[in-house]
Design an enzyme around this catalytic site. Structure first.
Site: not given
Ligand SMILES: *Cc1c(COP(=O)(O)O)cnc(C)c1O
Length: 395
Positions: A184, A212, A243
């Site tokens: 990310s 992502h 996301k």
């Molecule tokens: C954002 C993210 C999460 C968390 O996801 P949420 O649904 O916002 O709790 C988990 N793993 C990765 C790799 C992320 O980038």
């Protein structure tokens, strides 16, 4: 009487965070999350949200949520294993399984909880986890909760992974290799085909967190496994609906047996209430839109490629980005903070990311491109980056 000493200790820690520049100033969004939005009273171009496809304010998702709300009410008021499994949850899980071309899916309340749910359910004492050093916090926490031995390998370095597997694998019962799909902060993609190959050699399970990659990589946004045509080769895919899906929620896609096991064993599924009705209905609509057409995902990549090319031409460093996550690396922490502040004055909302989230000297602005940005939006952004970049002598 409350414990005053405890509160004073926390006060001191907060002061320390402020003094050392690690205190997070939380901004307030006062409009729907869209290409443009109102933040702290100012209308700004949004280059910060993970709203890759514009679903956060998409009329079809809103309609689906409203309709379901009328039909089923708001929440299940129970955990999934007691009386919280509603037909909508199962419809969503089936739709996700079809979308991901997986045998089965179990949904959770968030991506974070998905990692906390799955990892401790499948490995424990006497097992070993090989984890990319840049993995997401929720993977790290899931690993810790599991009580398995944790061995970190160098970021995206399959040779290092192989070395550590060969030195350690034989000492443990079960081995898990876990990695983010798209990282990310850098926007690079995990070398999944090689990870799968090495894991096979050493009889390890492979789990990838596609947070992502969902809605971004692969055909019509089917994710990293589809991107590399690795269907059936990866043991567990974690996904998030918070996301690109613009809602909230998470899931694990895997074989029917693994999903059946997770329904019995993953603690947040057994002990934390199920996703609410409007969330589930909105997620389901997002999957349907993605199944109908690849247009949004194509537009996302068109936008990302256009922006990156313009920024590189202007002399900016877009780092290792292979995806719409576009870090603009400045290096120096203070200049980067200042850059982000100046851009906000100019009408652009972009997050500065500094140590300890990224290594010292690689401070950056993290630009998140969306399919709903117009070419004019992107040109506006590039112009402002150039203006502030020259002002701060970055380019
Ligand atoms: C954002 C993210 C999460 C968390 O996801 P949420 O649904 O916002 O709790 C988990 N793993 C990765 C790799 C992320 O980038």
């Amino acid at each position: 009487m409350a414990n005053r000493k405890f509160v004073e200790e926390l006060e001191q820690e907060i002061e320390e965070l402020k003094r050392t520049g690690f205190y997070v100033n939380i901004r307030t969004v006062q409009s729907p999350v869209d290409a443009w939005m109102i933040v702290n009273g100012k209308r700004v171009l949004n280059l910060t949200s993970n709203n890759y496809l514009g679903f956060a304010n998409e009329p079809r998702l809103k309609e689906a949520a409203k309709k379901a709300l009328e039909e089923y009410g708001i929440g299940p008021a129970a955990v999934r294993t007691i009386s919280g499994t509603m037909s909508l949850h199962l419809i969503l899980e089936n739709a996700l399984a079809e979308f991901k071309k997986a045998e089965a899916v179990i949904s959770y309340q968030s991506g974070f909880k998905s990692n906390l749910s799955v990892i401790p359910a499948i490995v424990g004492r006497g097992d070993v986890i090989f984890s990319d050093e840049l993995n997401h916090a929720s993977i790290i926490d899931g690993c810790r909760l599991s009580r398995a031995e944790i061995i970190r390998y160098a970021h995206a370095d399959v040779d290092d992974l192989k070395k550590k597997l060969s030195e350690n694998r034989h000492k443990y019962r079960r081995a898990l290799v876990v990695t983010d799909g798209v990282f990310s902060m850098d926007g690079d993609i995990a070398p999944l085909p090689d990870i799968v190959k090495v894991a096979k050699e050493y009889d390890a399970i492979v789990m990838v967190d596609d947070a992502h990659g969902e809605g971004v990589l692969g055909k019509g946004g089917r994710g990293i496994v589809d991107h590399f045509s690795l269907h059936g080769e990866v043991d567990i895919e974690i996904g998030t609906m918070s996301k690109a899906f613009g809602v909230v929620g998470g899931y694990a896609a895997s074989s029917s047996v693994v999903v059946e096991y997770l329904r019995q064993k993953s603690r947040p599924f057994l002990f934390s209430s199920a996703m609410t009705v409007p969330d589930v209905a909105a997620c389901l609509e997002a999957v349907r839109i993605l199944q109908e057409s690849e247009d949004r995902v194509k537009k996302l990549w068109e936008n990302a490629n256009y922006f990156k090319e313009k920024m590189r031409e202007a002399g900016f460093n877009t780092w290792k980005s292979q995806t719409p996550i576009t870090p603009i690396v400045i290096g120096d922490e203070k200049t980067t903070q200042e850059f982000s502040k100046r851009l906000f004055d100019e009408g652009i909302f972009v997050q500065a990311i500094v140590y300890p989230t990224v290594p010292k000297g690689t401070a950056r602005m993290r630009v998140m491109i969306s399919a709903i940005h117009t070419k004019d939006d992107l040109d506006f952004a590039v112009d402002k980056f150039i203006k502030v970049g020259k002002e701060l002598k970055v380019i």
